[in-house]
Write a protein that holds these residues in place. Structure first.
Motif, short mmCIF file in Angstrom:
data_model
loop_
_atom_site.label_atom_id
_atom_site.label_comp_id
_atom_site.label_asym_id
_atom_site.label_seq_id
_atom_site.Cartn_x
_atom_site.Cartn_y
_atom_site.Cartn_z
N LEU A 92 1.87 30.79 20.45
CA LEU A 92 0.99 30.67 21.60
C LEU A 92 -0.10 31.72 21.45
CD1 LEU A 92 3.59 30.32 24.50
CD2 LEU A 92 2.23 28.51 23.48
N PRO A 93 -1.29 31.53 21.89
CA PRO A 93 -1.80 30.36 22.63
C PRO A 93 -2.09 29.20 21.69
CG PRO A 93 -3.58 31.91 22.34
CD PRO A 93 -2.33 32.55 21.75
N ILE A 94 -2.15 28.01 22.27
CA ILE A 94 -2.43 26.79 21.51
C ILE A 94 -3.14 25.80 22.43
CG2 ILE A 94 -0.28 25.59 21.99
CD1 ILE A 94 -0.37 25.03 18.82
N PHE A 95 -3.98 24.97 21.86
CA PHE A 95 -4.69 23.94 22.61
C PHE A 95 -3.97 22.61 22.41
CE2 PHE A 95 -7.95 27.03 21.42
CZ PHE A 95 -8.54 27.28 22.65
N LEU A 96 -3.68 21.94 23.51
CA LEU A 96 -3.08 20.60 23.47
C LEU A 96 -4.06 19.64 24.13
CD1 LEU A 96 0.52 21.49 24.69
CD2 LEU A 96 -0.26 21.20 22.32
N VAL A 97 -4.45 18.60 23.40
CA VAL A 97 -5.41 17.62 23.92
C VAL A 97 -4.69 16.28 24.00
CG1 VAL A 97 -7.64 16.48 23.57
CG2 VAL A 97 -7.33 18.88 22.87
N PHE A 98 -4.76 15.66 25.16
CA PHE A 98 -4.10 14.38 25.40
C PHE A 98 -5.12 13.30 25.70
CE2 PHE A 98 -1.16 17.70 26.52
CZ PHE A 98 0.06 17.24 26.09
N ASP A 99 -4.80 12.05 25.33
CA ASP A 99 -5.56 10.93 25.85
C ASP A 99 -4.77 10.45 27.08
OD1 ASP A 99 -3.41 9.40 24.90
OD2 ASP A 99 -4.58 8.35 23.37
N THR A 100 -4.94 9.23 27.49
CA THR A 100 -4.22 8.78 28.69
C THR A 100 -2.75 8.49 28.43
OG1 THR A 100 -4.89 6.51 28.27
CG2 THR A 100 -6.30 7.82 29.74
N GLU B 137 -11.81 23.28 16.42
CA GLU B 137 -11.25 21.95 16.19
C GLU B 137 -11.26 21.12 17.47
OE1 GLU B 137 -7.44 21.96 14.25
OE2 GLU B 137 -8.14 23.38 12.73
N VAL B 138 -11.03 21.75 18.60
CA VAL B 138 -11.06 21.05 19.88
C VAL B 138 -12.48 20.57 20.17
CG1 VAL B 138 -10.71 21.25 22.37
CG2 VAL B 138 -9.11 22.36 20.80
N THR B 139 -13.46 21.45 20.01
CA THR B 139 -14.85 21.05 20.30
C THR B 139 -15.33 19.97 19.33
OG1 THR B 139 -15.70 22.95 19.05
CG2 THR B 139 -15.46 23.21 21.43
N ALA B 140 -14.92 20.05 18.06
CA ALA B 140 -15.30 19.02 17.09
C ALA B 140 -14.66 17.69 17.45
CB ALA B 140 -14.89 19.44 15.68
N PHE B 141 -13.40 17.72 17.87
CA PHE B 141 -12.71 16.50 18.27
C PHE B 141 -13.38 15.85 19.47
CE2 PHE B 141 -9.53 14.29 20.84
CZ PHE B 141 -9.04 13.38 19.92
N ILE B 142 -13.68 16.65 20.47
CA ILE B 142 -14.34 16.12 21.68
C ILE B 142 -15.71 15.59 21.35
CG2 ILE B 142 -15.29 16.76 23.94
CD1 ILE B 142 -12.83 18.67 24.21
N SER B 143 -16.45 16.29 20.51
CA SER B 143 -17.79 15.81 20.11
C SER B 143 -17.70 14.48 19.38
CB SER B 143 -18.47 16.84 19.21
OG SER B 143 -18.77 18.00 19.93
N THR C 243 -3.75 22.35 18.18
CA THR C 243 -4.38 23.32 17.30
C THR C 243 -4.47 24.69 17.98
OG1 THR C 243 -6.34 23.82 15.94
CG2 THR C 243 -6.74 22.72 18.05
N ASP C 244 -4.63 25.71 17.16
CA ASP C 244 -4.87 27.04 17.71
C ASP C 244 -6.33 27.45 17.53
OD1 ASP C 244 -4.89 27.42 14.98
OD2 ASP C 244 -3.53 29.14 14.99
N ARG C 245 -7.16 26.49 17.11
CA ARG C 245 -8.58 26.77 16.85
C ARG C 245 -9.48 26.01 17.82
NH1 ARG C 245 -10.11 25.37 11.38
NH2 ARG C 245 -11.88 26.73 11.83
N LEU C 246 -10.25 26.75 18.60
CA LEU C 246 -11.16 26.15 19.56
C LEU C 246 -12.19 25.26 18.87
CD1 LEU C 246 -12.17 25.83 22.44
CD2 LEU C 246 -13.48 27.94 22.15
#
Length: 50
Positions: free
Chosen positions: A20-28, A40-46, A35-38
């Motif tokens: 921890l900390p870690i980012f968890l991204v869910f769809d519906t 990767e989250v922003t690239a995924f959302i983009s 991931t533990d890298r912000l």
């Protein structure tokens, strides 16, 4: 913040989190990114916004 294993559910065990900390991204319906890298989250959302 200290990790409380008896809080509602054991999130670390449920999502097989090693650190921890870690980012968890869910769809519906399910977990789509863990991931533990912000960056990767922003690239995924983009990529989803295109």
């Amino acid at each position: 913040m200290a990790y409380n294993p008896s809080y509602v559910m054991d999130v670390k065990k449920a999502f097989r989190l090693e650190t921890l900390p870690i980012f968890l991204v869910f769809d519906t319906e399910k977990l789509v990114l863990k991931t533990d890298r912000l960056e990767e989250v922003t690239a995924f959302i983009s990529s989803m916004e295109k």
